[in-house]
Design an enzyme around this catalytic site. Structure first.
Site, PDB file in Angstrom:
ATOM      1  N   TYR A  37       1.989  12.562  36.677  1.00  0.00           N
ATOM      2  CA  TYR A  37       2.639  11.456  37.379  1.00  0.00           C
ATOM      3  C   TYR A  37       1.886  11.097  38.646  1.00  0.00           C
ATOM      4  O   TYR A  37       0.989  11.824  39.082  1.00  0.00           O
ATOM      5  CB  TYR A  37       4.101  11.819  37.705  1.00  0.00           C
ATOM      6  CG  TYR A  37       4.265  12.782  38.872  1.00  0.00           C
ATOM      7  CD1 TYR A  37       3.936  14.125  38.753  1.00  0.00           C
ATOM      8  CD2 TYR A  37       4.736  12.338  40.109  1.00  0.00           C
ATOM      9  CE1 TYR A  37       4.084  14.996  39.822  1.00  0.00           C
ATOM     10  CE2 TYR A  37       4.886  13.202  41.183  1.00  0.00           C
ATOM     11  CZ  TYR A  37       4.559  14.530  41.030  1.00  0.00           C
ATOM     12  OH  TYR A  37       4.689  15.396  42.081  1.00  0.00           O
ATOM     13  N   ARG A  56      -6.865   9.410  40.578  1.00  0.00           N
ATOM     14  CA  ARG A  56      -6.314  10.772  40.428  1.00  0.00           C
ATOM     15  C   ARG A  56      -5.497  10.879  39.142  1.00  0.00           C
ATOM     16  O   ARG A  56      -5.519  11.909  38.474  1.00  0.00           O
ATOM     17  CB  ARG A  56      -5.479  11.150  41.646  1.00  0.00           C
ATOM     18  CG  ARG A  56      -5.057  12.613  41.627  1.00  0.00           C
ATOM     19  CD  ARG A  56      -4.357  13.031  42.897  1.00  0.00           C
ATOM     20  NE  ARG A  56      -3.113  12.339  43.089  1.00  0.00           N
ATOM     21  CZ  ARG A  56      -2.355  12.413  44.195  1.00  0.00           C
ATOM     22  NH1 ARG A  56      -2.759  13.172  45.213  1.00  0.00           N
ATOM     23  NH2 ARG A  56      -1.228  11.763  44.284  1.00  0.00           N
ATOM     24  N   ARG A 104       8.075  19.520  17.501  1.00  0.00           N
ATOM     25  CA  ARG A 104       7.822  20.539  18.518  1.00  0.00           C
ATOM     26  C   ARG A 104       6.955  21.684  18.009  1.00  0.00           C
ATOM     27  O   ARG A 104       7.327  22.405  17.095  1.00  0.00           O
ATOM     28  CB  ARG A 104       9.146  21.113  19.050  1.00  0.00           C
ATOM     29  CG  ARG A 104       8.931  22.074  20.218  1.00  0.00           C
ATOM     30  CD  ARG A 104      10.240  22.634  20.756  1.00  0.00           C
ATOM     31  NE  ARG A 104      10.004  23.458  21.934  1.00  0.00           N
ATOM     32  CZ  ARG A 104       9.609  24.742  21.890  1.00  0.00           C
ATOM     33  NH1 ARG A 104       9.452  25.345  20.726  1.00  0.00           N
ATOM     34  NH2 ARG A 104       9.393  25.417  23.005  1.00  0.00           N
ATOM     35  N   HIS A 106       3.652  24.158  20.164  1.00  0.00           N
ATOM     36  CA  HIS A 106       3.023  24.205  21.482  1.00  0.00           C
ATOM     37  C   HIS A 106       1.672  23.497  21.527  1.00  0.00           C
ATOM     38  O   HIS A 106       1.410  22.734  22.444  1.00  0.00           O
ATOM     39  CB  HIS A 106       2.879  25.655  21.945  1.00  0.00           C
ATOM     40  CG  HIS A 106       4.191  26.274  22.310  1.00  0.00           C
ATOM     41  ND1 HIS A 106       5.167  26.543  21.375  1.00  0.00           N
ATOM     42  CD2 HIS A 106       4.700  26.651  23.498  1.00  0.00           C
ATOM     43  CE1 HIS A 106       6.222  27.078  21.981  1.00  0.00           C
ATOM     44  NE2 HIS A 106       5.962  27.145  23.281  1.00  0.00           N
ATOM     45  N   LYS A 151      -1.743  16.794  38.835  1.00  0.00           N
ATOM     46  CA  LYS A 151      -0.427  16.303  39.276  1.00  0.00           C
ATOM     47  C   LYS A 151       0.495  16.246  38.062  1.00  0.00           C
ATOM     48  O   LYS A 151       0.812  15.183  37.510  1.00  0.00           O
ATOM     49  CB  LYS A 151      -0.560  14.944  39.974  1.00  0.00           C
ATOM     50  CG  LYS A 151       0.672  14.607  40.800  1.00  0.00           C
ATOM     51  CD  LYS A 151       0.357  13.582  41.864  1.00  0.00           C
ATOM     52  CE  LYS A 151       1.566  13.109  42.643  1.00  0.00           C
ATOM     53  NZ  LYS A 151       2.327  14.137  43.340  1.00  0.00           N
ATOM     54  N   GLU A 184       0.213  24.838  50.305  1.00  0.00           N
ATOM     55  CA  GLU A 184       0.641  23.479  50.653  1.00  0.00           C
ATOM     56  C   GLU A 184       2.162  23.473  50.694  1.00  0.00           C
ATOM     57  O   GLU A 184       2.804  24.518  50.588  1.00  0.00           O
ATOM     58  CB  GLU A 184       0.103  22.464  49.640  1.00  0.00           C
ATOM     59  CG  GLU A 184       0.572  22.723  48.216  1.00  0.00           C
ATOM     60  CD  GLU A 184       0.034  21.725  47.197  1.00  0.00           C
ATOM     61  OE1 GLU A 184      -0.325  20.593  47.567  1.00  0.00           O
ATOM     62  OE2 GLU A 184       0.009  22.090  46.003  1.00  0.00           O
ATOM     63  N   LEU A 209      -2.690  20.306  45.436  1.00  0.00           N
ATOM     64  CA  LEU A 209      -2.965  18.939  45.018  1.00  0.00           C
ATOM     65  C   LEU A 209      -3.783  18.282  46.132  1.00  0.00           C
ATOM     66  O   LEU A 209      -3.405  18.366  47.306  1.00  0.00           O
ATOM     67  CB  LEU A 209      -1.653  18.171  44.818  1.00  0.00           C
ATOM     68  CG  LEU A 209      -1.897  16.754  44.308  1.00  0.00           C
ATOM     69  CD1 LEU A 209      -2.213  16.781  42.818  1.00  0.00           C
ATOM     70  CD2 LEU A 209      -0.713  15.865  44.578  1.00  0.00           C
TER      71      LEU A 209
HETATM   72  N1  PDD Z   1       4.021  14.488  46.065  1.00  0.00           N
HETATM   73  N2  PDD Z   1       1.066  18.378  47.272  1.00  0.00           N
HETATM   74  C1  PDD Z   1       2.047  18.262  46.369  1.00  0.00           C
HETATM   75  C2  PDD Z   1       2.496  19.471  45.635  1.00  0.00           C
HETATM   76  C3  PDD Z   1       2.631  17.007  46.136  1.00  0.00           C
HETATM   77  O1  PDD Z   1       3.613  16.906  45.215  1.00  0.00           O
HETATM   78  C4  PDD Z   1       2.193  15.886  46.880  1.00  0.00           C
HETATM   79  C5  PDD Z   1       2.778  14.517  46.677  1.00  0.00           C
HETATM   80  C6  PDD Z   1       1.164  16.066  47.818  1.00  0.00           C
HETATM   81  C7  PDD Z   1       0.622  14.929  48.637  1.00  0.00           C
HETATM   82  O2  PDD Z   1      -0.072  14.007  47.846  1.00  0.00           O
HETATM   83  P1  PDD Z   1      -0.202  12.473  48.278  1.00  0.00           P
HETATM   84  O3  PDD Z   1      -0.754  12.474  49.660  1.00  0.00           O
HETATM   85  O4  PDD Z   1      -1.171  11.918  47.288  1.00  0.00           O
HETATM   86  O5  PDD Z   1       1.170  11.856  48.210  1.00  0.00           O
HETATM   87  C8  PDD Z   1       0.616  17.321  47.980  1.00  0.00           C
HETATM   88  C9  PDD Z   1       4.697  13.258  45.749  1.00  0.00           C
HETATM   89  C10 PDD Z   1       4.910  12.388  46.943  1.00  0.00           C
HETATM   90  C11 PDD Z   1       5.972  13.575  44.991  1.00  0.00           C
HETATM   91  O6  PDD Z   1       5.931  14.481  44.182  1.00  0.00           O
HETATM   92  O7  PDD Z   1       6.979  12.900  45.193  1.00  0.00           O
END
Ligand code: PDD
Length: 302
Positions: A37, A56, A104, A106, A151, A184, A209
């Site tokens: 996403y 990305r 289904r 894996h 992501k 993070e 991320l």
């Molecule tokens: N999340 N790290 C994680 C685990 C994240 O889920 C996100 C963003 C970031 C920051 O990424 P960016 O600067 O590209 O938004 C770092 C989004 C906002 C979410 O899951 O809603």
């Protein structure tokens, strides 16, 4: 603004949000969290950093060998159309692609067509008081998998961490790896400013991320002549820092003024956080508006 019904894009069609429950029960996103996403902030009719977000997305899809659901330009049109139909001038678009629907098992199905869903919603800016007073974070063990650079919609560990933070009255959870270093936040990147004024954030390895906001901040920081170090830091170092903040598309530069029970510096937003926030906002204001047409292609590789 007149009351508008919410509209979503679901696998090829614009549908009423309230009626958008027709994703198949054997969608692999639903069964295996087999999908990716993006969240793109909308500020004053601008899709903030659309191209890096779509790049990305392409990277995440590639890492999981999920086909791109469509070429980039029609996708850019859908993002704009969803924002327009939902009347979103300030808010976000959410875009999700799963591997598709299959019996289904894996391992990847032989043939599956990726399924894309796009939604948009209006959302207020980060409140000025928060940007001034900052927020609290709590530290928790990082219980996620080893490919946090993708992501992926598999966010259960992030969900649990954010829930624990929320239960503790904090705005974010800072996740700590086995070496005691902060990776993070649950949905943001983590930063500190050391006592001697160096801006520190973890390098974009597989444990985090690589935030699009993170990249923008790194650029702005070096433009402002700040000393930047990309390295891991411990919670103890963070607690002794001159400033701390987290970043993501919707919170921009969010000052952190408490980590667990420790107040950071004087408990107010620090000067570097403020100046990065101001620079980030100024930068957003220079980006093209959606109404100006499609932004250039970038290096999209579906
Ligand atoms: N999340 N790290 C994680 C685990 C994240 O889920 C996100 C963003 C970031 C920051 O990424 P960016 O600067 O590209 O938004 C770092 C989004 C906002 C979410 O899951 O809603």
């Amino acid at each position: 603004m007149p009351l508008m019904s919410r509209i979503a894009w679901v696998d090829g069609r614009y549908v009423e949000h309230g009626e958008a429950y027709a994703v198949h029960i054997e969608d692999r996103g639903y069964q295996f969290a087999d999908g990716v996403y993006e969240v793109i902030h909308i500020e004053d009719g601008r899709l903030v950093d659309e191209c890096p977000h779509l790049d990305r997305l392409a990277r995440s899809l590639g890492a999981l060998a999920i086909a791109a659901p469509m070429a980039r330009r029609p996708l850019q049109r859908i993002l704009r159309e969803i924002a327009r139909r939902n009347g979103v001038e300030h808010g976000l678009v959410y875009l999700q692609v799963t591997r598709g629907v299959a019996r289904r098992r894996h391992a990847f199905p032989d043939a599956a067509r990726p399924v894309m869903v796009v939604t948009a919603r209006s959302e207020a800016h980060p409140a000025p008081a928060l940007l001034e007073d900052g927020v609290a974070v709590v530290t928790l063990p990082d219980q996620r998998w080893a490919r946090c650079d993708i992501k992926s919609v598999a966010l259960l560990a992030n969900v649990l961490a954010r829930q624990a933070a929320s239960a503790a009255g904090a705005a974010e959870a800072w996740l700590v790896d086995r070496d005691g270093r902060i990776t993070e936040g649950g949905s943001s990147n983590a930063w500190i400013v050391t006592v001697d004024g160096r801006l520190v954030t973890r390098p974009a390895d597989n444990a985090i991320l690589d935030g699009i906001t993170r990249r923008a901040i790194l650029r702005l920081a070096s433009e402002q002549g700040m000393k930047v170090e990309q390295r891991g830091f411990t919670s103890r170092e963070a607690m002794a820092a001159r400033e701390a903040f987290f970043s993501n598309s919707s919170s921009w530069v969010m000052p952190v003024t408490r980590i667990d029970d420790t107040v950071i510096a004087n408990g107010r937003a620090g000067s570097l956080s403020r100046s990065l926030n101001a620079a980030y906002r100024a930068r957003i204001a220079e980006l093209p508006r959606m109404a100006d047409g499609l932004t250039p292609m970038g290096n999209w590789t579906p």
